[in-house]
Design an enzyme around this catalytic site. Sequence first.
Site, PDB file in Angstrom:
ATOM      1  N   GLU A 433      37.310  31.205  38.303  1.00 42.07           N
ATOM      2  CA  GLU A 433      38.485  30.919  37.421  1.00 42.07           C
ATOM      3  C   GLU A 433      39.609  31.957  37.889  1.00 42.07           C
ATOM      4  OE1 GLU A 433      38.606  27.926  36.583  1.00 42.07           O
ATOM      5  OE2 GLU A 433      36.508  27.775  36.396  1.00 42.07           O
ATOM      6  N   GLY A 434      39.378  32.767  39.075  1.00 39.54           N
ATOM      7  CA  GLY A 434      40.517  33.485  39.747  1.00 39.54           C
ATOM      8  C   GLY A 434      39.703  34.983  39.338  1.00 39.54           C
TER       9      GLY A 434
END
Lengths: 575, 575
Positions: A433-434
């Site tokens: 997620e990043g």
Amino acid sequence: MTYRAPLDDILFALRLAAGDGAIKPGGIYADLAEGVAEQTLTEAAKFAEGSLLPLDKIGDSVGAAYANGAVTTPPGWREAYAQWKEGGWNAIAAAQDYGGPDLPALLNAGCTEIWNAANMAFALCPLLGHGAIEAIEAHASEELKEAYLHKIVSGEWTATMNLTEPGAGSDLGLMRMRAERAADGSYRLFGQKIFITYGEHDLAPNILHLALARLPDAPAGTRGISLFLAPKFLPDETGAFTRRNDLRCGGIEHKLGIHGSPTCTMIYGDEGGAVAYLVGEENKGLACMFTMMNNARLAVGLQGVALAERATQAALAYARERKQGRAPGAGETSAIVEHPDVARMLLTMASFTAAARAICFETAAAIDRAKRDGDGAAQERAGLLTPVAKAFSSDIANEATSLAVQVFGGMGYIEETGVAQLLRDARICAIYEGTNGIQAIDLVTRKLRATDGAALKREMEDMRAIAREADSSQAALGDAVEALALASDYLIRAEPAAALAGATPYLRLFALARGATLLMKGARRASAEGDAKAARYAALARFFIDNVAVAAPGLARSVCEGAGSVNEAQAALGE
Amino acid sequence: MTYRAPLDDILFALRLAAGDGAIKPGGIYADLAEGVAEQTLTEAAKFAEGSLLPLDKIGDSVGAAYANGAVTTPPGWREAYAQWKEGGWNAIAAAQDYGGPDLPALLNAGCTEIWNAANMAFALCPLLGHGAIEAIEAHASEELKEAYLHKIVSGEWTATMNLTEPGAGSDLGLMRMRAERAADGSYRLFGQKIFITYGEHDLAPNILHLALARLPDAPAGTRGISLFLAPKFLPDETGAFTRRNDLRCGGIEHKLGIHGSPTCTMIYGDEGGAVAYLVGEENKGLACMFTMMNNARLAVGLQGVALAERATQAALAYARERKQGRAPGAGETSAIVEHPDVARMLLTMASFTAAARAICFETAAAIDRAKRDGDGAAQERAGLLTPVAKAFSSDIANEATSLAVQVFGGMGYIEETGVAQLLRDARICAIYEGTNGIQAIDLVTRKLRATDGAALKREMEDMRAIAREADSSQAALGDAVEALALASDYLIRAEPAAALAGATPYLRLFALARGATLLMKGARRASAEGDAKAARYAALARFFIDNVAVAAPGLARSVCEGAGSVNEAQAALGE
């Protein structure tokens, strides 16, 4: 390994983040009045401890299995998923229009922590579904919503996020998956995605894939990406979802942790193209995907809190039982919890967890305020805090689970005791997620500067107000806040290369100052209210300030004076 | 995954630690003159890269296997061990009297780094053997030495350390293994040991177990422990070692990492008692064991350096190749090494490694000076630095291997790329041979105070002399050294509970100040000598000072002001 959902700590943090007078008729959390938060969390804890926790170890040791395009989840997981769905747990924050109870993000945050502490690999499936629900709700046509949203809200079907490709991870602009327009207004997808969580499984009869792809005439880079919905099964002429779409799982990864969660390679369009429907507008897919990403980033932060909490409980239980050596002043062999060095580890874990939980819950409360009151400042605050919540919580999950292994000593290094699994499971949170580097860059290049730094200014004022009330023995609290102010002033003016070089220490600094002030605020409130755990909260806050937040001035120095050496030494790395 | 032994960095650190004029005729390292160090390290690198490195991954994926008391090492390991033995690599620091080449501890340190970087699980077997060799050489009777020492020096047989029991880990005083005197002057052992590295295997025909046990009339606690040698095979009437002793492996552990290294439960005396011979005097076993432990502690530090080096190389190679996003000022997609945040991770790893290597090599040089010159101050210095070398190096190995996973991103989390293995393998180093908490306690309760703090005083003078030469842009170096001075003064006077509470941050602080000053010293020397890597050494030193050692004042504050909150909050943990 034991885990009891820390209901009192979660409820305390929830009330603190909700704010005074919010949980009562007329407040923005009116729906939590009359004990709804307590009841929901209590029931969630029962289900997590009774049904999910017992499946956590078998998920790790057996793992998800792949054969001929199909994925089998570990023994017992299908039954647990059926209970999960029937219990109505799948999407408690989803809108009532689509069958959700529309409970606040804040209560959802508390539940998310509990599910992930009990069994992160299991909880990951609905966690990503929540993002899909939000993206579809916000951007899809009414027709798509009607056809699909109820089923993924209820959990009858699941949903995935398809972003990553072998050549496109942090940089989605490099994405190559191809979409073509079909005559009937739908689209066809061709290409490969990797690292797709629950891309294939046996928990539900249909899976909806939200996938980013590029139309033939799309501009290069991130401005040429569109978002599509491609179901595993399409409706036949009777409307029943029996027609297999042209997409399949090509294999699953052998990972360091979260073995129960299948991480799939997904292959689209081998046989003429996977049927897909546009979500939002053509070439605006990245913005739609960010609806999912922001939700998922806070949720990953909560996974970090969850594993840190579980690791702390496990280490504390072991440290109370294991006897070695004599603590200062002890007449006989002591439980190792009595040794100051072991206590330091346990207090580090416990105070990390409390600080990260406080930051995540503040973020969730800002999301609620933005949504329920249309509060623009709250929206900005959610944007500012989300990267901190995601990165700090996942960083401290790595540290806390590693400390748990250390407290267990040799017993921690053998898989039997289960703490090594926590370390392995937690390690993904800083990556997906990043990556945490991406979070730090988002913080310093976008969030700090947004609306002329208004959100940061409000945050600093709040922290300074809390620090001003500290007594003289707590000077380190004010020093941490002022170190953050100094580094923020520097970064807002800094050249890009210098700002980027300081991003990671700055995010940590932000989290230490914000975490310390929230713990202090909580300790004061607990004392004023005569909370049964007031002494414990005060002790944890003091420990965090005197032993963790004392790193703040050094981090500020690294931000303000260290960038030159990063940029200079970078040359040496390129050689 | 690639690994090239960093011969220039190792040789540079070796010469720096050896001191001016030592590596030449008449110097204490006269035996390293005429290129002996270069040649030995070059040959070691060849063997490590060619024979050990290719077996590292299969060691992890297949692991050691147990069946019916026997342990099978992974495919190829037997052949590699045979080459290892034939190459004369087994014990290059062992005395010539017993067939060793008697090379200095400093050169052995360089080789130990290389073996462990290539294949830590393999290198662990001879690593522990070195400790056994030293203990037998220092404490065993001439008869025992004659019978056994040549064979474990050559590697024909291997040797183990048997300390831990289920109830006795960090606290050896709780040990219960029983020894009885036999009529012939030998002893019989009864009981169980756990976590015995290479306690059983198929690499060599005989295994010598050094085991701690308690005689029936022994005093309680650590003063009642004796050291014994118990061979797997005993001599028959012809003198051939064919008689199986009454000891056996009861199973091996399923561990987080170092899967190729069997971690054995050893069972003694099921059938009348395992024949054993006393090493040293009765009830003086702990002192004898500490001969092994000190050696092994430095070696574990070197394992940390090794894995940090290998992780750095892997991450750097990946970061040079992987292209994502645009770095500041770049016109097109950049290799991720060009992104300042990734560069910060790589520089953190590289400077950690260089600092830890410098500290470990200084420790080895002190051991050489103590042994070769009978230098008492050097002996004290080795004592002071050993816990720092062990704990700091293994801590930074955890951090560097985790950063390597982070640089690889999602690819780091899947086992295929091999960096996750480095993280799993490294994790044991902070635990075994005395947990890092035990090292910190050893440092603050014994080593700091030894001979009225004389060793610390000399170390501080050396660091201050280096810091004084720093220019004004390097104020952080002097600040780190003075922070250490402050914390040292506090600790020497502190109550036990306060000193113990500050032990871990103090050890880290010590390592940051000592590491920074050694890197600075090295950078100056490289510049003065026109070394080809002078610019790189200067850049790494500056990075370490400006971004890592800046944590020193915060650590000092935690030591001097944080203990109260540890001791206070401990009460909350006990509840």
